[in-house]
Design a protein around this motif. Structure first.
Motif, PDB file in Angstrom:
ATOM      1  N   LYS A 297      10.509   2.853 -15.229  1.00 19.59           N
ATOM      2  CA  LYS A 297      10.052   1.688 -14.459  1.00 19.59           C
ATOM      3  C   LYS A 297      10.864   0.439 -14.820  1.00 19.59           C
ATOM      4  O   LYS A 297      11.105   0.159 -15.986  1.00 19.59           O
ATOM      5  CB  LYS A 297       8.573   1.425 -14.717  1.00 19.59           C
ATOM      6  CG  LYS A 297       7.676   2.261 -13.806  1.00 19.59           C
ATOM      7  CD  LYS A 297       6.398   1.521 -13.472  1.00 19.59           C
ATOM      8  CE  LYS A 297       5.384   2.413 -12.788  1.00 19.59           C
ATOM      9  NZ  LYS A 297       5.851   3.006 -11.546  1.00 19.59           N
ATOM     10  N   ASP A 320       2.847  -9.528  -3.667  1.00 25.04           N
ATOM     11  CA  ASP A 320       2.309  -8.276  -3.113  1.00 25.04           C
ATOM     12  C   ASP A 320       3.430  -7.328  -2.712  1.00 25.04           C
ATOM     13  O   ASP A 320       3.389  -6.130  -2.988  1.00 25.04           O
ATOM     14  CB  ASP A 320       1.421  -8.576  -1.892  1.00 25.04           C
ATOM     15  CG  ASP A 320      -0.009  -8.108  -2.127  1.00 25.04           C
ATOM     16  OD1 ASP A 320      -0.177  -7.071  -2.802  1.00 25.04           O
ATOM     17  OD2 ASP A 320      -0.945  -8.788  -1.667  1.00 25.04           O
ATOM     18  N   GLU A 321       4.453  -7.880  -2.057  1.00 25.76           N
ATOM     19  CA  GLU A 321       5.604  -7.067  -1.642  1.00 25.76           C
ATOM     20  C   GLU A 321       6.326  -6.477  -2.849  1.00 25.76           C
ATOM     21  O   GLU A 321       6.692  -5.304  -2.871  1.00 25.76           O
ATOM     22  CB  GLU A 321       6.606  -7.943  -0.878  1.00 25.76           C
ATOM     23  CG  GLU A 321       6.458  -7.919   0.621  1.00 25.76           C
ATOM     24  CD  GLU A 321       7.524  -8.806   1.269  1.00 25.76           C
ATOM     25  OE1 GLU A 321       8.571  -8.273   1.684  1.00 25.76           O
ATOM     26  OE2 GLU A 321       7.296 -10.027   1.339  1.00 25.76           O
ATOM     27  N   CYS A 323       5.187  -5.828  -5.725  1.00 30.23           N
ATOM     28  CA  CYS A 323       4.378  -4.801  -6.407  1.00 30.23           C
ATOM     29  C   CYS A 323       4.399  -3.450  -5.684  1.00 30.23           C
ATOM     30  O   CYS A 323       3.915  -2.450  -6.219  1.00 30.23           O
ATOM     31  CB  CYS A 323       2.946  -5.291  -6.593  1.00 30.23           C
ATOM     32  SG  CYS A 323       2.805  -6.582  -7.842  1.00 30.23           S
ATOM     33  N   GLN A 324       4.991  -3.413  -4.490  1.00 25.38           N
ATOM     34  CA  GLN A 324       5.170  -2.113  -3.816  1.00 25.38           C
ATOM     35  C   GLN A 324       6.363  -1.366  -4.403  1.00 25.38           C
ATOM     36  O   GLN A 324       6.517  -0.167  -4.211  1.00 25.38           O
ATOM     37  CB  GLN A 324       5.387  -2.290  -2.295  1.00 25.38           C
ATOM     38  CG  GLN A 324       4.339  -3.128  -1.579  1.00 25.38           C
ATOM     39  CD  GLN A 324       2.910  -2.760  -1.945  1.00 25.38           C
ATOM     40  OE1 GLN A 324       2.519  -1.600  -1.886  1.00 25.38           O
ATOM     41  NE2 GLN A 324       2.135  -3.760  -2.361  1.00 25.38           N
ATOM     42  N   ASP A 325       7.233  -2.089  -5.117  1.00 23.75           N
ATOM     43  CA  ASP A 325       8.424  -1.470  -5.707  1.00 23.75           C
ATOM     44  C   ASP A 325       8.049  -0.732  -6.986  1.00 23.75           C
ATOM     45  O   ASP A 325       6.961  -0.899  -7.530  1.00 23.75           O
ATOM     46  CB  ASP A 325       9.472  -2.538  -6.040  1.00 23.75           C
ATOM     47  CG  ASP A 325      10.052  -3.196  -4.786  1.00 23.75           C
ATOM     48  OD1 ASP A 325       9.526  -2.938  -3.690  1.00 23.75           O
ATOM     49  OD2 ASP A 325      11.011  -3.975  -4.923  1.00 23.75           O
ATOM     50  N   ASN A 326       9.006   0.045  -7.474  1.00 22.26           N
ATOM     51  CA  ASN A 326       8.793   0.786  -8.725  1.00 22.26           C
ATOM     52  C   ASN A 326       9.087  -0.143  -9.905  1.00 22.26           C
ATOM     53  O   ASN A 326      10.093  -0.015 -10.596  1.00 22.26           O
ATOM     54  CB  ASN A 326       9.714   2.016  -8.740  1.00 22.26           C
ATOM     55  CG  ASN A 326       9.398   2.917  -9.916  1.00 22.26           C
ATOM     56  OD1 ASN A 326       8.292   2.899 -10.444  1.00 22.26           O
ATOM     57  ND2 ASN A 326      10.370   3.699 -10.334  1.00 22.26           N
ATOM     58  N   LYS A 349      -5.493  -6.145  -9.429  1.00 21.03           N
ATOM     59  CA  LYS A 349      -5.186  -5.306  -8.261  1.00 21.03           C
ATOM     60  C   LYS A 349      -4.221  -4.169  -8.610  1.00 21.03           C
ATOM     61  O   LYS A 349      -4.340  -3.063  -8.091  1.00 21.03           O
ATOM     62  CB  LYS A 349      -4.579  -6.202  -7.160  1.00 21.03           C
ATOM     63  CG  LYS A 349      -4.390  -5.502  -5.824  1.00 21.03           C
ATOM     64  CD  LYS A 349      -3.991  -6.511  -4.753  1.00 21.03           C
ATOM     65  CE  LYS A 349      -3.746  -5.840  -3.421  1.00 21.03           C
ATOM     66  NZ  LYS A 349      -3.321  -6.796  -2.392  1.00 21.03           N
ATOM     67  N   TYR A 350      -3.234  -4.463  -9.474  1.00 17.97           N
ATOM     68  CA  TYR A 350      -2.220  -3.457  -9.851  1.00 17.97           C
ATOM     69  C   TYR A 350      -2.218  -3.323 -11.376  1.00 17.97           C
ATOM     70  O   TYR A 350      -1.245  -3.693 -12.045  1.00 17.97           O
ATOM     71  CB  TYR A 350      -0.828  -3.893  -9.384  1.00 17.97           C
ATOM     72  CG  TYR A 350      -0.693  -4.138  -7.896  1.00 17.97           C
ATOM     73  CD1 TYR A 350      -0.520  -3.079  -6.997  1.00 17.97           C
ATOM     74  CD2 TYR A 350      -0.710  -5.441  -7.388  1.00 17.97           C
ATOM     75  CE1 TYR A 350      -0.381  -3.319  -5.634  1.00 17.97           C
ATOM     76  CE2 TYR A 350      -0.570  -5.682  -6.024  1.00 17.97           C
ATOM     77  CZ  TYR A 350      -0.411  -4.615  -5.152  1.00 17.97           C
ATOM     78  OH  TYR A 350      -0.266  -4.853  -3.799  1.00 17.97           O
ATOM     79  N   LYS A 353       0.682  -1.918 -13.327  1.00 20.00           N
ATOM     80  CA  LYS A 353       1.997  -2.496 -12.998  1.00 20.00           C
ATOM     81  C   LYS A 353       2.147  -3.936 -13.459  1.00 20.00           C
ATOM     82  O   LYS A 353       3.261  -4.392 -13.723  1.00 20.00           O
ATOM     83  CB  LYS A 353       2.199  -2.496 -11.468  1.00 20.00           C
ATOM     84  CG  LYS A 353       2.664  -1.185 -10.892  1.00 20.00           C
ATOM     85  CD  LYS A 353       3.050  -1.368  -9.440  1.00 20.00           C
ATOM     86  CE  LYS A 353       3.914  -0.193  -8.994  1.00 20.00           C
ATOM     87  NZ  LYS A 353       4.374  -0.369  -7.621  1.00 20.00           N
ATOM     88  N   ARG A 438      15.609  -7.074  -5.781  1.00 19.88           N
ATOM     89  CA  ARG A 438      15.809  -5.687  -5.300  1.00 19.88           C
ATOM     90  C   ARG A 438      17.250  -5.222  -5.482  1.00 19.88           C
ATOM     91  O   ARG A 438      17.499  -4.049  -5.737  1.00 19.88           O
ATOM     92  CB  ARG A 438      15.355  -5.582  -3.837  1.00 19.88           C
ATOM     93  CG  ARG A 438      13.831  -5.628  -3.769  1.00 19.88           C
ATOM     94  CD  ARG A 438      13.267  -5.434  -2.389  1.00 19.88           C
ATOM     95  NE  ARG A 438      11.835  -5.174  -2.488  1.00 19.88           N
ATOM     96  CZ  ARG A 438      10.979  -5.357  -1.497  1.00 19.88           C
ATOM     97  NH1 ARG A 438      11.405  -5.801  -0.319  1.00 19.88           N
ATOM     98  NH2 ARG A 438       9.697  -5.094  -1.663  1.00 19.88           N
TER      99      ARG A 438
END
Length: 481
Positions: A297, A320-321, A323-326, A349-350, A353, A438
């Protein structure tokens, strides 16, 4: 031998609220003692730890005319790392549970007293500086007083002053009428070419106008503060003084921040063995903070005051976006309630992560520098910034916005030339930041050898105080002539 006196409102190891204290504590001991006798003068706050107070010895005391009365001025002394520290003692001004209060008028009176007491104490302690190096608005009146009431005293002839701006946002502003009464300065000093700014008296402006040289804590910030956006209303004055203005980037203490000897981390490592050893710190931190145990990770660290200046509105916008990643995100710091709660929400929420640590801990900060893969600093403005220097030292790749000291210290990765020590983006824009994160993830996951070379270059960069100290020495020599 040239005599230099640092005057500041805080300094390590005695009292610290921010990066200013690190500079005042670290820079003097790195200046070449063969040519310069550097001493430091600070207020003696009652909130200093007992251990620090026990180091102080009485030097002298006297009474000084200030704000229409006779005020007691005590002078104490201490030695640390071969540097002499003096302390101005007056309990009515320097008491309280923390160094600074929210009462602006009291703060202005307190530091006006400090500035006058510093100058009044010098003949008493028998130290005549060639240069008084003043730090931030709290010492802004020293250059003014040197040219004003102390001018008639032969002792003060030829003393030069330097004004260093650590953060232009804080200026020491209040109504002219009250500042005039506190300082005893004549009307002459409160015109728009001196201490008046936008109908108020401005102590930092006084320091900038009357100092013989002005510095700030990075080259880019020195350029930025001449513009409307970063100039905080003083950009015209700073442009006018551009020939006397220079930027010198801060350093960090390489003995304190060293992954090989750091007492806070479980698995020491260095530039040679980080590929094998650094990961062990990541595993330990994942376990300590109850994050998913996963070597792969991409772990992003944030150690910061949680304020608008530091770019947290950008992070909030895309969290939020992201946190969709690894990824995993580890946050340490306190500040604005909205950002504290934002991180708490994403921690809830996560949970595996995101780890929100809404307090401050020296130990955890070192663990974050040593464990994370990347370090995020998307500041709106950043005069110098120290966190990115610590991240580089620990082989944690900085992801920054190109502003101030971040632009000067983090070289953006260029995959075609195989250069760079981190990743950066230009515009203050949440999706531009997300795109840069990213891109860093892509290099981390798909081009691991390239990633390791970025780490190599970062760990090889030298942001120790020695480099900065040399530049200050050049300036002292230039000023003394």
């Amino acid at each position: 031998m040239k005599n230099i006196l640092f005057a500041a409102s805080e300094g390590v190891p005695f009292i610290k609220t921010g990066g200013l204290a690190d500079v005042v504590g670290s820079l003097p001991k790195n200046i070449d003692k063969r040519y310069f006798d550097v001493r430091v003068i600070l207020p003696k706050y009652t909130c200093m730890t007992q251990q620090m107070k026990d180091m102080l010895t009485y030097k002298t005391h006297f009474y000084m005319d200030f704000h229409w009365k006779e005020e007691y001025v005590g002078v104490l002394e201490a030695q640390v790392d071969g540097v002499t520290y003096y302390f101005i003692d007056n309990e009515s001004y320097f008491n309280g549970f923390k160094p600074y209060s929210d009462n602006v008028l009291f703060e202005i009176e307190k530091y006006a007293f400090f500035c006058k007491a510093v100058l009044s104490a010098l003949p008493q302690i028998g130290f005549k500086p060639d240069i008084i190096h003043c730090h931030d608005w709290q010492t802004g009146l020293i250059p003014v007083y040197v040219k004003e009431r102390f001018r008639g005293d032969e002792f003060f002839w030829n003393i030069k002053t330097i004004m260093t701006i650590h953060n232009l946002k804080f200026q020491g502003k209040w109504s002219i009428k009250e500042v005039k009464e506190i300082t005893g300065l004549a009307d002459y000093y409160f015109s728009s070419d001196k201490m008046e700014a936008y109908k108020d008296a401005n102590l930092l402006k006084g320091g900038i106008v009357f100092a013989d040289a002005v510095t700030t804590v990075s080259d880019t910030y020195a350029e930025e503060i001449k513009t409307n956006f970063y100039g905080e209303g003083l950009n015209g004055l700073l442009s006018a003084r551009k020939n006397d203005l220079r930027g010198i980037v801060n350093g960090i203490d390489y003995a304190e921040f060293d992954p090989k000897t750091d007492k806070y981390i479980e698995h020491p490592y260095d530039a040679i063995n980080f590929r094998k050893e650094k990961i062990k710190n990541k595993r330990a931190l994942q376990a300590e903070l109850s994050l998913a145990q996963d070597d792969r990770k991409f772990m992003i660290g944030i150690v910061s005051r949680l304020t608008d200046q530091k770019g947290f509105d950008l992070i909030a916008y895309v969290m939020d976006e992201l946190c969709q990643d690894n990824v995993q995100i580890v946050v340490l710091g306190t500040g604005a309630e909205q950002y504290e709660n934002m991180f708490r929400h994403f921690d809830w929420k996560y949970g595996d992560k995101v780890s929100a640590n809404i307090y401050y801990s020296e130990a955890l900060s070192h663990k974050i520098y040593a464990s994370c893969d990347a370090f995020l600093m998307p500041s709106l403005f950043e005069p110098c910034g120290l966190s990115q220097l610590m991240a580089l030292r620990y082989g944690t790749v900085p992801i920054v916005r190109e502003t101030g000291g971040l632009k000067d210290t983090v070289e953006s990765y260029n995959e075609y030339e195989n250069t760079g020590t981190g990743f950066s983006f230009t515009n203050y824009n949440a999706h531009e930041m997300l795109g840069t994160i990213r891109y860093a993830e892509h290099i981390y996951y798909d081009k691991r050898r390239e990633w390791n070379k970025i780490v190599d270059r970062g760990m090889a960069a030298d942001f120790s105080w020695k480099v900065s100290a040399n530049k200050y020495q050049e300036m002292y020599d230039w000023l003394i002539g």
